[in-house]
Structure formats: structure tokens, C-alpha cells
Scaffold this motif. Structure first.
Motif, mmCIF file in Angstrom:
data_model
loop_
_atom_site.group_PDB
_atom_site.id
_atom_site.type_symbol
_atom_site.label_atom_id
_atom_site.label_comp_id
_atom_site.label_asym_id
_atom_site.label_seq_id
_atom_site.Cartn_x
_atom_site.Cartn_y
_atom_site.Cartn_z
ATOM 1 N N MET A 189 0.816 -1.219 0.000
ATOM 2 C CA MET A 189 0.000 0.000 0.000
ATOM 3 C C MET A 189 0.848 1.268 0.000
ATOM 4 O O MET A 189 0.306 2.368 -0.041
ATOM 5 N N VAL A 190 2.171 1.123 0.049
ATOM 6 C CA VAL A 190 3.057 2.292 0.042
ATOM 7 C C VAL A 190 3.210 2.779 -1.397
ATOM 8 O O VAL A 190 3.516 2.001 -2.300
ATOM 9 N N ARG A 191 3.013 4.064 -1.630
ATOM 10 C CA ARG A 191 3.147 4.651 -2.950
ATOM 11 C C ARG A 191 4.422 5.491 -3.025
ATOM 12 O O ARG A 191 4.734 6.228 -2.077
ATOM 13 N N ILE A 192 5.134 5.366 -4.125
ATOM 14 C CA ILE A 192 6.386 6.097 -4.306
ATOM 15 C C ILE A 192 6.160 7.274 -5.253
ATOM 16 O O ILE A 192 5.717 7.096 -6.383
ATOM 17 N N LEU A 193 6.489 8.471 -4.785
ATOM 18 C CA LEU A 193 6.443 9.672 -5.614
ATOM 19 C C LEU A 193 7.887 10.133 -5.798
ATOM 20 O O LEU A 193 8.531 10.594 -4.852
ATOM 21 N N ALA A 215 7.034 3.113 -9.279
ATOM 22 C CA ALA A 215 6.724 4.451 -8.756
ATOM 23 C C ALA A 215 5.383 4.907 -9.306
ATOM 24 O O ALA A 215 5.037 4.629 -10.450
ATOM 25 N N ALA A 216 4.631 5.616 -8.481
ATOM 26 C CA ALA A 216 3.298 6.058 -8.886
ATOM 27 C C ALA A 216 3.331 7.344 -9.691
ATOM 28 O O ALA A 216 2.321 7.751 -10.258
ATOM 29 N N GLY A 217 4.481 7.995 -9.763
ATOM 30 C CA GLY A 217 4.597 9.229 -10.512
ATOM 31 C C GLY A 217 5.846 9.969 -10.113
ATOM 32 O O GLY A 217 6.669 9.452 -9.360
ATOM 33 N N PHE A 218 6.018 11.163 -10.649
ATOM 34 C CA PHE A 218 7.185 11.938 -10.262
ATOM 35 C C PHE A 218 6.914 13.427 -10.376
ATOM 36 O O PHE A 218 6.001 13.875 -11.066
ATOM 37 N N LEU A 219 7.725 14.178 -9.633
ATOM 38 C CA LEU A 219 7.690 15.637 -9.679
ATOM 39 C C LEU A 219 9.115 16.153 -9.737
ATOM 40 O O LEU A 219 10.031 15.529 -9.183
ATOM 41 N N VAL A 220 9.313 17.275 -10.410
ATOM 42 C CA VAL A 220 10.616 17.915 -10.367
ATOM 43 C C VAL A 220 10.697 18.740 -9.090
ATOM 44 O O VAL A 220 9.686 19.236 -8.593
ATOM 45 N N LYS A 221 11.909 18.872 -8.553
ATOM 46 C CA LYS A 221 12.072 19.515 -7.247
ATOM 47 C C LYS A 221 11.676 20.986 -7.258
ATOM 48 O O LYS A 221 11.293 21.530 -6.226
ATOM 49 N N ARG A 223 -1.299 14.075 -2.292
ATOM 50 C CA ARG A 223 -2.690 13.651 -2.102
ATOM 51 C C ARG A 223 -3.154 12.737 -3.239
ATOM 52 O O ARG A 223 -3.856 11.744 -3.009
ATOM 53 N N VAL A 224 -2.777 13.088 -4.470
ATOM 54 C CA VAL A 224 -3.180 12.279 -5.622
ATOM 55 C C VAL A 224 -2.617 10.868 -5.520
ATOM 56 O O VAL A 224 -3.324 9.873 -5.709
ATOM 57 N N VAL A 225 -1.331 10.765 -5.225
ATOM 58 C CA VAL A 225 -0.685 9.460 -5.141
ATOM 59 C C VAL A 225 -1.229 8.656 -3.960
ATOM 60 O O VAL A 225 -1.446 7.448 -4.061
ATOM 61 N N ALA A 226 -1.462 9.320 -2.834
ATOM 62 C CA ALA A 226 -2.011 8.625 -1.660
ATOM 63 C C ALA A 226 -3.385 8.058 -1.951
ATOM 64 O O ALA A 226 -3.771 7.019 -1.401
ATOM 65 N N ALA A 227 -4.116 8.712 -2.834
ATOM 66 C CA ALA A 227 -5.465 8.252 -3.185
ATOM 67 C C ALA A 227 -5.433 7.069 -4.148
ATOM 68 O O ALA A 227 -6.470 6.499 -4.479
ATOM 69 N N GLY A 228 -4.239 6.691 -4.601
ATOM 70 C CA GLY A 228 -4.115 5.538 -5.479
ATOM 71 C C GLY A 228 -4.037 5.864 -6.947
ATOM 72 O O GLY A 228 -4.020 4.965 -7.789
ATOM 73 N N ASP A 229 -3.983 7.140 -7.287
ATOM 74 C CA ASP A 229 -3.876 7.546 -8.686
ATOM 75 C C ASP A 229 -2.424 7.795 -9.045
ATOM 76 O O ASP A 229 -1.603 8.120 -8.187
ATOM 77 N N ALA A 233 -1.026 -4.555 -12.698
ATOM 78 C CA ALA A 233 -0.498 -3.196 -12.548
ATOM 79 C C ALA A 233 -0.697 -2.719 -11.114
ATOM 80 O O ALA A 233 -1.802 -2.785 -10.576
ATOM 81 N N ARG A 234 0.366 -2.243 -10.513
ATOM 82 C CA ARG A 234 0.306 -1.776 -9.129
ATOM 83 C C ARG A 234 -0.555 -0.528 -9.015
ATOM 84 O O ARG A 234 -1.273 -0.340 -8.044
ATOM 85 N N ASP A 235 -0.470 0.332 -10.002
ATOM 86 C CA ASP A 235 -1.247 1.567 -9.990
ATOM 87 C C ASP A 235 -1.394 2.086 -11.412
ATOM 88 O O ASP A 235 -0.985 1.443 -12.372
#
Length: 221
Positions: free
Chosen positions: A77-81, A100-106, A118-124, A199-201
Motif C-alpha cells: 500500500m506504500v506509494r512512491i512519488l 513508482a506512482a509518478g514523479f515531480l521535479v524539485k 494527495r493524488v498518489v495517496a489516493a491511489g492515482d 499493474a500496481r497503480d
């Protein structure tokens, strides 16, 4: 409450992210790590909802740490951003493929960071920004071959259509509008496709769409 672990080798980055996230009423930072090995240990100890994972860290890097967390059934249930300094970091696509569920630039907008958690925690999957699409396209262009025909054959025609639309970055509501079905029906098709493909997510669903040739670089608007 969304529980977050911060993994970055720069102390100032962690301090800044922690101050930002802890100020939100629905988010709590439960641990900080300066390298991937520590991030994995913290994930096992605290079972967070989201790990904000820098890619380039000493020792065990963020990519290896992502693989270890994703491979652990106890951390399903752990999501990686993923966080990266460079918009087209060569490791980002591999991180997505690794789970990984997605990524962001710093240097992303602070409000976008909070929204991303919030988006990643919701499973998206955090796949809407155009930069993410470019990274996935770059990954797809390097893919050695198409996904297994057997896996593709497990999908119904409608599920293939839904996966293709998800691969273009469409949300469930947008898929529903495109197919003239209810959002609940679109969500059901997406969920069934994810189960069949293992698919994990949603991020992995998008990667599969490219690997299977359901979406190709240059097809996005």
C-alpha cells in the motif's frame, strides 16, 4: 491522515518539504532518510502512505530503493512519488516501470507538491503534467519490444480502449466522457484492466499502454 516519508540526501530539501507538508491538516511526515537504504528501513518501520523519493542519493539510490519497497508484499500500500532535479532524468521512466506512482521535479510549485502527495495517496498515478508524458514517451521509444501478446489478449476490447485512453493521460472522468459511459463504469474498466495486467497503480497501466503499442510517442495532443 496521509503519512509521508521523505527521502533526499540534501538536508535543506527535507527540512523545506517537511515544513510545507506538516503545515497541511491532512498530511504528516513520519520520517526522513538521507539515502535509499534508510528509506526502505523507514518504509518497513512506519508503513507510510507515500514516500517522496529522490533518485540520486549515495549508496542505495532512489531507483533501487523503489524496487525494494515495491517488491515487499508487506508494503503493497506504500506509494512512491519520485523527486528529480531534471525534468527528463534518464532514471525517471525506469522508476515508473519499477513501480513508482509518478514523479515531480524539485522546483515544482509548492501547491503542486502537496497536490501530488494527495493524488498518489489516493491511489492515482501522477501523470497529468506534460513533462511526465514526455518522460514516458522517451521510455517507450527505448522499449526493446512490445508487451506480451498473452497479457494483451486477457483484456476485453473495451478494456484495451480504456487502457489506451489512460495511456494518453486521461482521467476516469475524461475516459467516461470520451466513451459516453458513467465515471463509475470507466473506473470499473480501469480497475479490471489493472487487475488483469498486474499493474500496481495507474502509472504502470500507462507504461503498459506504451509497451503494448496501444499508445505511441507522438500520439498525444
Amino acid at each position: 491522515m496521509i503519512r509521508v516519508v521523505l527521502a533526499d540526501d540534501q538536508t535543506l530539501v527535507r527540512v523545506g518539504f517537511r515544513a510545507l507538508l506538516d503545515a497541511e491538516p491532512d498530511i504528516e511526515v513520519v520520517g526522513e532518510a538521507g539515502d535509499g537504504a534508510h528509506a526502505v528501513r523507514l518504509a518497513r518501520q512506519t508503513r507510510p502512505d507515500v514516500v517522496l523519493m529522490d533518485i540520486r542519493m549515495p549508496g542505495v539510490d532512489g531507483l533501487a530503493a523503489t524496487r525494494q519497497i515495491v517488491a515487499d508484499p508487506a508494503l503493497s500500500m506504500v506509494r512512491i512519488l519520485v523527486l528529480t532535479t531534471f525534468e527528463l532524468d534518464e532514471y525517471v521512466a525506469e522508476a515508473l516501470r519499477s513501480g513508482a506512482a509518478g514523479f515531480l521535479v524539485k522546483h515544482t510549485d509548492l501547491a503542486e507538491l502537496v497536490r501530488g502527495v494527495r493524488v498518489v495517496a489516493a491511489g492515482d498515478g501522477l501523470l497529468s503534467p506534460g513533462v511526465t508524458r514526455r518522460v514516458i514517451e522517451r521510455f517507450a521509444a527505448r522499449t526493446a519490444g512490445p508487451a506480451s501478446p498473452r497479457r494483451l489478449a486477457e483484456l476485453t476490447d473495451r478494456e484495451r480502449e480504456v487502457v489506451a485512453l489512460a495511456g494518453q493521460g486521461l482521467s476516469n472522468d475524461e475516459i467516461a466522457a470520451r466513451l459516453t459511459v458513467s465515471p463509475a463504469t470507466a473506473k470499473t474498466h480501469v480497475s479490471r484492466a489493472m487487475v488483469k495486467l498486474g499493474a500496481r497503480d495507474r502509472a504502470q497501466l500507462v507504461v503498459f499502454a506504451y509497451e503494448a503499442g496501444l499508445v505511441r510517442p507522438g500520439w498525444l495532443d
